[in-house]
Design a protein around this motif. Structure first.
Motif, mmCIF file in Angstrom:
data_model
loop_
_atom_site.group_PDB
_atom_site.id
_atom_site.type_symbol
_atom_site.label_atom_id
_atom_site.label_comp_id
_atom_site.label_asym_id
_atom_site.label_seq_id
_atom_site.Cartn_x
_atom_site.Cartn_y
_atom_site.Cartn_z
ATOM 1 N N LEU A 180 -8.781 -2.245 4.407
ATOM 2 C CA LEU A 180 -7.650 -1.976 3.520
ATOM 3 C C LEU A 180 -7.365 -3.192 2.653
ATOM 4 C CD1 LEU A 180 -5.161 -0.215 5.963
ATOM 5 C CD2 LEU A 180 -6.804 0.827 4.382
ATOM 6 N N ASP A 212 -3.966 -0.203 -2.116
ATOM 7 C CA ASP A 212 -4.669 1.011 -1.675
ATOM 8 C C ASP A 212 -3.716 2.184 -1.474
ATOM 9 O OD1 ASP A 212 -7.160 -0.115 -1.682
ATOM 10 O OD2 ASP A 212 -7.277 -0.425 0.478
ATOM 11 N N VAL A 219 -3.500 5.157 1.094
ATOM 12 C CA VAL A 219 -4.032 5.594 2.387
ATOM 13 C C VAL A 219 -3.375 6.927 2.746
ATOM 14 C CG1 VAL A 219 -4.369 4.991 4.816
ATOM 15 C CG2 VAL A 219 -4.216 3.184 3.082
ATOM 16 N N ILE A 237 0.858 -1.182 0.000
ATOM 17 C CA ILE A 237 0.000 0.000 0.000
ATOM 18 C C ILE A 237 0.899 1.238 0.000
ATOM 19 C CG2 ILE A 237 -1.915 -1.132 1.202
ATOM 20 C CD1 ILE A 237 -0.994 0.367 3.753
ATOM 21 N N THR A 297 -7.624 -2.941 8.613
ATOM 22 C CA THR A 297 -8.428 -1.714 8.615
ATOM 23 C C THR A 297 -7.524 -0.502 8.853
ATOM 24 O OG1 THR A 297 -8.783 -1.696 11.010
ATOM 25 C CG2 THR A 297 -10.386 -2.938 9.690
ATOM 26 N N VAL A 298 -8.110 0.698 8.704
ATOM 27 C CA VAL A 298 -7.377 1.935 8.973
ATOM 28 C C VAL A 298 -6.899 1.952 10.429
ATOM 29 C CG1 VAL A 298 -7.632 4.443 9.200
ATOM 30 C CG2 VAL A 298 -8.525 3.272 7.171
ATOM 31 N N VAL A 352 -8.983 6.703 2.186
ATOM 32 C CA VAL A 352 -8.528 5.505 1.483
ATOM 33 C C VAL A 352 -8.921 5.678 0.021
ATOM 34 C CG1 VAL A 352 -8.754 3.005 1.233
ATOM 35 C CG2 VAL A 352 -8.693 4.039 3.521
#
Lengths: 149, 84
Positions: free
Chosen positions: B69, B73, B75, B3, B30-31, B58
């Motif tokens: 995520l 991705d 972010v 990512i 996840t974030v 995101v």
């Protein structure tokens, strides 16, 4: 007619107004808002630095403009936001809204600047006369202004 | 596949990082998971993310702690926006 630009260069309100009107022949009203770098005796600054998230910024402004166009039956709108280092008195942001009549043009202008302030990824940093600097924190009033729509 | 992580405004200054690539570590989905992982990496990240004001996106859309995520991705972490 939707014109969205993010760049360091200044803009000319008169030229931008003429360009939008030329593209919106049916318009009977053009409303505008210009945001300017402010320095006061109580809170003096020497410059304002503006950072943004390239890509997401343009997408966010595009979404806000599309929402305004449908809510207020706009014939066209212009959003220009400067980035980089700006001095007191210089332009920061321009919002123009063209519609058939004054009320939707005025309302759309307020909607556009209120939502730009709360949902487009820009960040301001103030530079002070002693050379120090500080990132600006959002004011509670900004969220309240956006929530009235 | 990794990512991309972007940091803006004081998140960039406090972490000393503008952009980095990261292979999603085991257990990060996840974030919120990613923030916990980054905080554990070094003192600068831990201090930066200690603020309750940190926001995330995101793939250039505002995200929440529970936003999932996936590899590939983009972010981004940043403070509340202050344009206009």
């Amino acid at each position: 007619m939707r014109r969205i630009r993010v760049h360091p260069d200044d803009f000319d309100v008169g030229a931008e107004s003429a360009a939008l009107l030329a593209a919106c022949k049916q318009a009977g009203a053009l409303a505008s808002f210009t945001g300017v770098v402010r320095s006061t005796s109580a809170h003096p600054i020497t410059a304002l630095y503006l950072e943004h998230y390239p890509g997401m910024t343009e997408a966010a402004l595009d979404r806000i403009a599309a929402e305004a166009e449908s809510r207020f039956a706009l014939l066209g709108c212009t959003l220009i936001h400067r980035i980089g280092t700006l001095e007191p008195g210089q332009n920061i942001v321009l919002v123009l809204a063209a519609a058939a009549h004054r009320q939707p043009a005025l309302d759309a202008t307020g909607f556009l600047i209120d939502f730009l302030k709360t949902s487009a990824p820009f960040w301001k940093k103030e530079i002070f006369p002693d050379g120090t600097s500080a990132w600006v924190f959002p004011r509670d009033g900004d969220a309240q202004a956006a929530s009235r729509w | 596949m990794s990512i991309t992580i972007l940091y803006f405004a004081w998140l960039r200054e406090r972490t000393g990082t503008g952009i980095e690539q990261l292979v999603l570590p085991q257990g990060v989905s996840t974030v919120a998971d990613l923030i916990a992982f980054l905080r554990g990496r070094d003192a600068a990240h831990d201090a930066a993310f200690a603020s309750p004001l940190v926001r995330a996106a995101v793939n250039q859309v505002f995200a929440r702690p529970e936003t999932p995520l996936s590899p590939g991705d983009e972010v981004a972490f940043f403070p509340p926006v202050t344009g206009g």
